[in-house]
Scaffold this motif. Structure first.
Motif, mmCIF file in Angstrom:
data_model
loop_
_atom_site.group_PDB
_atom_site.id
_atom_site.type_symbol
_atom_site.label_atom_id
_atom_site.label_comp_id
_atom_site.label_asym_id
_atom_site.label_seq_id
_atom_site.Cartn_x
_atom_site.Cartn_y
_atom_site.Cartn_z
ATOM 1 N N TYR A 169 -37.494 -34.595 -26.228
ATOM 2 C CA TYR A 169 -37.103 -35.849 -26.337
ATOM 3 C C TYR A 169 -36.968 -36.424 -24.423
ATOM 4 C CZ TYR A 169 -35.884 -34.825 -30.981
ATOM 5 O OH TYR A 169 -35.999 -34.476 -32.451
ATOM 6 N N ALA A 170 -36.369 -35.424 -23.749
ATOM 7 C CA ALA A 170 -36.280 -35.973 -22.291
ATOM 8 C C ALA A 170 -37.540 -36.210 -21.676
ATOM 9 C CB ALA A 170 -35.489 -34.912 -21.800
ATOM 10 N N TRP A 171 -38.623 -35.528 -22.242
ATOM 11 C CA TRP A 171 -40.033 -35.375 -21.397
ATOM 12 C C TRP A 171 -40.700 -36.841 -21.865
ATOM 13 C CZ3 TRP A 171 -44.555 -32.889 -24.098
ATOM 14 C CH2 TRP A 171 -45.756 -33.055 -23.283
ATOM 15 N N ARG A 172 -40.365 -37.133 -23.152
ATOM 16 C CA ARG A 172 -41.304 -38.190 -23.735
ATOM 17 C C ARG A 172 -40.499 -39.622 -23.808
ATOM 18 N NH1 ARG A 172 -46.262 -38.102 -23.639
ATOM 19 N NH2 ARG A 172 -46.264 -39.691 -25.320
ATOM 20 N N PHE A 173 -39.174 -39.634 -23.814
ATOM 21 C CA PHE A 173 -38.411 -40.832 -24.277
ATOM 22 C C PHE A 173 -37.755 -41.192 -22.857
ATOM 23 C CE2 PHE A 173 -38.747 -39.394 -28.422
ATOM 24 C CZ PHE A 173 -39.357 -40.679 -29.168
ATOM 25 N N PRO A 174 -37.840 -42.313 -22.052
ATOM 26 C CA PRO A 174 -36.866 -42.430 -21.060
ATOM 27 C C PRO A 174 -35.490 -42.834 -21.439
ATOM 28 C CG PRO A 174 -39.111 -43.870 -20.919
ATOM 29 C CD PRO A 174 -38.997 -43.093 -22.343
ATOM 30 N N GLU A 175 -35.497 -43.426 -22.559
ATOM 31 C CA GLU A 175 -33.998 -43.328 -22.993
ATOM 32 C C GLU A 175 -33.152 -42.342 -23.172
ATOM 33 O OE1 GLU A 175 -36.814 -44.112 -24.733
ATOM 34 O OE2 GLU A 175 -36.709 -46.470 -25.402
ATOM 35 N N PHE A 176 -33.623 -41.285 -23.299
ATOM 36 C CA PHE A 176 -32.932 -40.166 -23.585
ATOM 37 C C PHE A 176 -32.730 -39.194 -22.219
ATOM 38 C CE2 PHE A 176 -34.448 -39.640 -27.996
ATOM 39 C CZ PHE A 176 -33.182 -39.285 -28.549
ATOM 40 N N ARG A 177 -33.969 -39.420 -21.160
ATOM 41 C CA ARG A 177 -33.629 -39.107 -19.812
ATOM 42 C C ARG A 177 -32.460 -40.017 -19.012
ATOM 43 N NH1 ARG A 177 -39.362 -39.340 -19.450
ATOM 44 N NH2 ARG A 177 -39.208 -41.207 -18.331
ATOM 45 N N LYS A 178 -32.251 -41.066 -19.449
ATOM 46 C CA LYS A 178 -31.274 -42.077 -19.013
ATOM 47 C C LYS A 178 -29.965 -41.433 -19.465
ATOM 48 C CE LYS A 178 -29.862 -46.812 -18.336
ATOM 49 N NZ LYS A 178 -28.432 -46.665 -18.859
ATOM 50 N N GLY A 179 -30.038 -41.243 -20.596
ATOM 51 C CA GLY A 179 -28.603 -40.878 -21.507
ATOM 52 C C GLY A 179 -28.301 -39.338 -20.873
ATOM 53 N N TYR A 180 -28.958 -38.466 -20.908
ATOM 54 C CA TYR A 180 -28.680 -37.268 -20.295
ATOM 55 C C TYR A 180 -28.072 -37.464 -19.089
ATOM 56 C CZ TYR A 180 -31.721 -35.334 -24.040
ATOM 57 O OH TYR A 180 -32.060 -34.954 -25.306
ATOM 58 N N LYS A 181 -28.575 -38.333 -18.044
ATOM 59 C CA LYS A 181 -28.209 -38.431 -16.591
ATOM 60 C C LYS A 181 -26.779 -39.113 -16.587
ATOM 61 C CE LYS A 181 -32.529 -39.004 -14.369
ATOM 62 N NZ LYS A 181 -33.548 -39.831 -13.552
ATOM 63 N N ASP A 182 -26.508 -39.823 -17.535
ATOM 64 C CA ASP A 182 -25.160 -40.678 -17.860
ATOM 65 C C ASP A 182 -24.137 -39.495 -18.252
ATOM 66 O OD1 ASP A 182 -26.225 -43.018 -17.073
ATOM 67 O OD2 ASP A 182 -26.428 -43.605 -19.019
ATOM 68 N N ILE A 183 -24.649 -38.549 -18.987
ATOM 69 C CA ILE A 183 -23.601 -37.777 -19.672
ATOM 70 C C ILE A 183 -23.502 -36.543 -18.633
ATOM 71 C CG2 ILE A 183 -23.275 -35.853 -21.340
ATOM 72 C CD1 ILE A 183 -25.027 -37.440 -23.477
ATOM 73 N N LEU A 184 -24.280 -36.251 -17.968
ATOM 74 C CA LEU A 184 -24.155 -35.124 -16.805
ATOM 75 C C LEU A 184 -23.548 -35.637 -15.762
ATOM 76 C CD1 LEU A 184 -27.609 -33.105 -17.597
ATOM 77 C CD2 LEU A 184 -25.203 -32.653 -18.515
ATOM 78 N N CYS A 185 -24.137 -36.618 -15.028
ATOM 79 C CA CYS A 185 -23.616 -37.049 -13.678
ATOM 80 C C CYS A 185 -22.327 -37.997 -13.762
ATOM 81 C CB CYS A 185 -24.667 -38.291 -13.194
ATOM 82 S SG CYS A 185 -26.045 -37.201 -12.981
ATOM 83 N N LYS A 186 -21.951 -38.600 -14.876
ATOM 84 C CA LYS A 186 -21.025 -39.502 -15.253
ATOM 85 C C LYS A 186 -20.475 -40.381 -14.222
ATOM 86 C CE LYS A 186 -18.422 -35.869 -17.709
ATOM 87 N NZ LYS A 186 -17.285 -34.985 -17.907
ATOM 88 N N LYS A 187 -21.476 -41.064 -13.694
ATOM 89 C CA LYS A 187 -21.674 -42.142 -12.594
ATOM 90 C C LYS A 187 -21.545 -43.645 -13.407
ATOM 91 C CE LYS A 187 -23.410 -39.637 -8.734
ATOM 92 N NZ LYS A 187 -24.462 -39.581 -7.853
ATOM 93 N N PRO A 188 -20.662 -44.658 -13.132
ATOM 94 C CA PRO A 188 -20.862 -45.999 -13.640
ATOM 95 C C PRO A 188 -21.805 -46.636 -13.220
ATOM 96 C CG PRO A 188 -19.004 -45.689 -12.123
ATOM 97 C CD PRO A 188 -19.492 -44.520 -12.276
ATOM 98 N N GLN A 189 -22.557 -47.275 -14.048
ATOM 99 C CA GLN A 189 -23.614 -48.337 -13.576
ATOM 100 C C GLN A 189 -23.032 -49.646 -13.435
ATOM 101 O OE1 GLN A 189 -26.852 -47.665 -16.231
ATOM 102 N NE2 GLN A 189 -27.285 -45.583 -15.324
ATOM 103 N N TYR A 190 -23.155 -50.394 -12.601
ATOM 104 C CA TYR A 190 -22.799 -51.886 -12.304
ATOM 105 C C TYR A 190 -24.207 -52.582 -12.187
ATOM 106 C CZ TYR A 190 -19.103 -48.927 -10.757
ATOM 107 O OH TYR A 190 -18.086 -47.850 -10.712
ATOM 108 N N THR A 191 -23.915 -54.023 -12.749
ATOM 109 C CA THR A 191 -24.882 -55.021 -13.011
ATOM 110 C C THR A 191 -24.331 -56.404 -12.624
ATOM 111 O OG1 THR A 191 -25.816 -53.757 -14.701
ATOM 112 C CG2 THR A 191 -26.302 -56.008 -14.448
ATOM 113 N N LEU A 192 -24.932 -57.007 -11.743
ATOM 114 C CA LEU A 192 -24.565 -58.389 -11.359
ATOM 115 C C LEU A 192 -25.565 -59.337 -11.971
ATOM 116 C CD1 LEU A 192 -24.209 -58.336 -7.343
ATOM 117 C CD2 LEU A 192 -22.461 -58.368 -9.385
ATOM 118 N N ALA A 193 -24.874 -60.394 -12.808
ATOM 119 C CA ALA A 193 -25.678 -61.278 -13.542
ATOM 120 C C ALA A 193 -24.837 -62.591 -13.654
ATOM 121 C CB ALA A 193 -25.608 -60.784 -15.092
#
Length: 416
Positions: A310-334
């Motif tokens: 899943y991590a190899w084939r799905f970008p969604e899972f790679r991003k989700g894994y990074k969020d869980i392991l790194c625990k860094k908040p992501q900020y968005t300006l809109a």
């Protein structure tokens, strides 16, 4: 001497006595002799393999479940199939593999007898459910590819997932109802007793739970490939882009599911060989001692492979894994509804009083906020001189994920 003569005259008696021993429950409390069936080298190699499988399967599939549950964009039906498969893999890594490791070391059953039956039920349920989930997932994906703009409703996919689990539970119930769960020598788990006429039962089991699902999956993926290929030719002739993008996404997902299927078959291939050998050998004592242990060790390893795929084939899972392991908040300006800039974290929103453009990359905020004196975006020459003085940096204060502010130099205002 007479007994030896009778045994030579009727060798079937030896086979019956040997099979009767293999149908008896090997309990550690009643064991008078210790037998090292697997050997030290096999025990060490398979033991390390099982330990790695346990940690990888539990940790990896927990992350898969968390990513799918927390991400609202992954509520599509195909991810629900992956969620069901991850739950089965998690149970294998948390329940079956540790028990196999225990039995690999003990070579007898030292737990209560009812847990032997429970071991057989869980083992049968998870194995059958996994392969039938893969089968129904291929069928559902084929329907989606054939009907791009009118996919089947969610209740159809949910029904297929329930059918896979219901069939696994039903087969486990029938197995324990008509057979007794015993721990046999040269094994790592409890299994049913060997029936007298096992050929018909074995053929039916292989046909329903192996041959038919594999045929259905192969036919579905071949038809998916042909449909996508035909759609690609039609797209090139008529320059249709919208449907082409959807077909391209469908092709990527179908390829991933095919990789998952291929990995499943490779990992469980030793188990299928073991079951066929056990069905056609009359004297069960002739079954190689290492075959059962190798078959189940490789089968359980499949539960640790799926999160990696899943991590190899799905970008969604790679991003989700990074969020869980790194625990860094992501900020968005809109841009907010009133034309005011909105900076969002995962929990709250922080507003400011000056207009900004939309960006999801915080490192480029200074460049995107460069504007002329009248509020409109200036030309490139004017902006180059202003970027150094108006470059804005994003700071994260303390341990509070929401205590965020934008800091500017003396020529700019604070945005809070």
């Amino acid at each position: 001497m007479a007994n030896n003569t009778a045994l030579k005259e009727n060798p079937d008696n030896h086979v019956m006595m040997n099979n009767a021993f293999y149908n008896s429950h090997i309990s550690c409390g009643n064991l008078t002799e210790t037998s090292d069936y697997f050997g030290t080298r096999t025990t060490v190699c398979l033991g390390i393999m099982l330990i790695v499988t346990i940690f990888a399967a539990v940790f990896g599939n927990l992350m898969v479940i968390v990513v799918i549950v927390k991400n609202r964009a992954m509520r599509e039906m195909i991810y629900m199939f992956l969620l069901s498969l991850a739950i089965a893999d998690l149970m294998i890594g948390a329940l079956m593999a540790p028990l196999a490791f225990y039995n690999l070391l003990k070579e007898c059953w030292g737990l209560p007898r009812f847990m032997c039956t429970l071991n057989l039920v869980i083992n049968t349920t998870l194995l059958v459910t996994s392969i039938h989930t893969l089968m129904w997932m291929a069928v559902y994906k084929f329907i989606c590819v054939k009907r791009v703009f009118s996919p089947p409703s969610r209740w159809v996919g949910n029904l297929l997932i329930v059918l896979a689990w219901a069939w696994g539970l039903l087969l486990a119930f029938l197995t324990t109802h008509f057979n007794q769960a015993v721990y046999k020598p040269k094994t790592m788990q409890c299994g049913p007793t060997y029936p007298i006429n096992s050929y018909i039962l074995h053929a039916a089991n292989q046909l329903i739970n192996l041959i038919i699902p594999i045929i259905v999956m192969m036919v579905a993926y071949i038809k998916i490939y042909l449909a996508i290929r035909q759609s690609g030719e039609f797209q090139r002739q008529h320059t249709i882009t919208t449907e082409g993008r959807q077909r391209s996404e469908a092709r990527a997902v179908a390829k991933t599911l095919f990789i998952v299927l291929l990995c499943f078959l490779l990992c469980w291939l030793p188990y299928f060989c073991y079951t066929n050998i056990g069905a056609f050998i009359n004297d069960k004592g002739d079954i190689p001692a290492y075959l059962n242990a190798v078959a189940y060790a490789f089968g359980y390893m499949n539960s640790a492979c799926n999160p990696i795929i899943y991590a190899w084939r799905f970008p969604e899972f790679r991003k989700g894994y990074k969020d869980i392991l790194c625990k860094k908040p992501q900020y968005t300006l809109a841009i907010g509804p009133l034309g005011r800039p909105v900076m969002t974290t995962r929990k709250k929103q922080v507003r400011s009083s000056s207009a900004v453009t939309t960006t999801s990359n915080t490192s480029n905020i200074g460049q995107m906020l460069t504007r002329g004196s009248n509020g409109s975006v200036g030309n490139d020459k004017d902006n180059v001189g202003q970027r150094k003085s108006k470059e804005i940096e994003l700071y994260h204060l303390g341990d509070d994920r929401d205590s965020v502010f934008l800091h500017a130099d003396e020529n700019n205002k604070f945005l809070s």
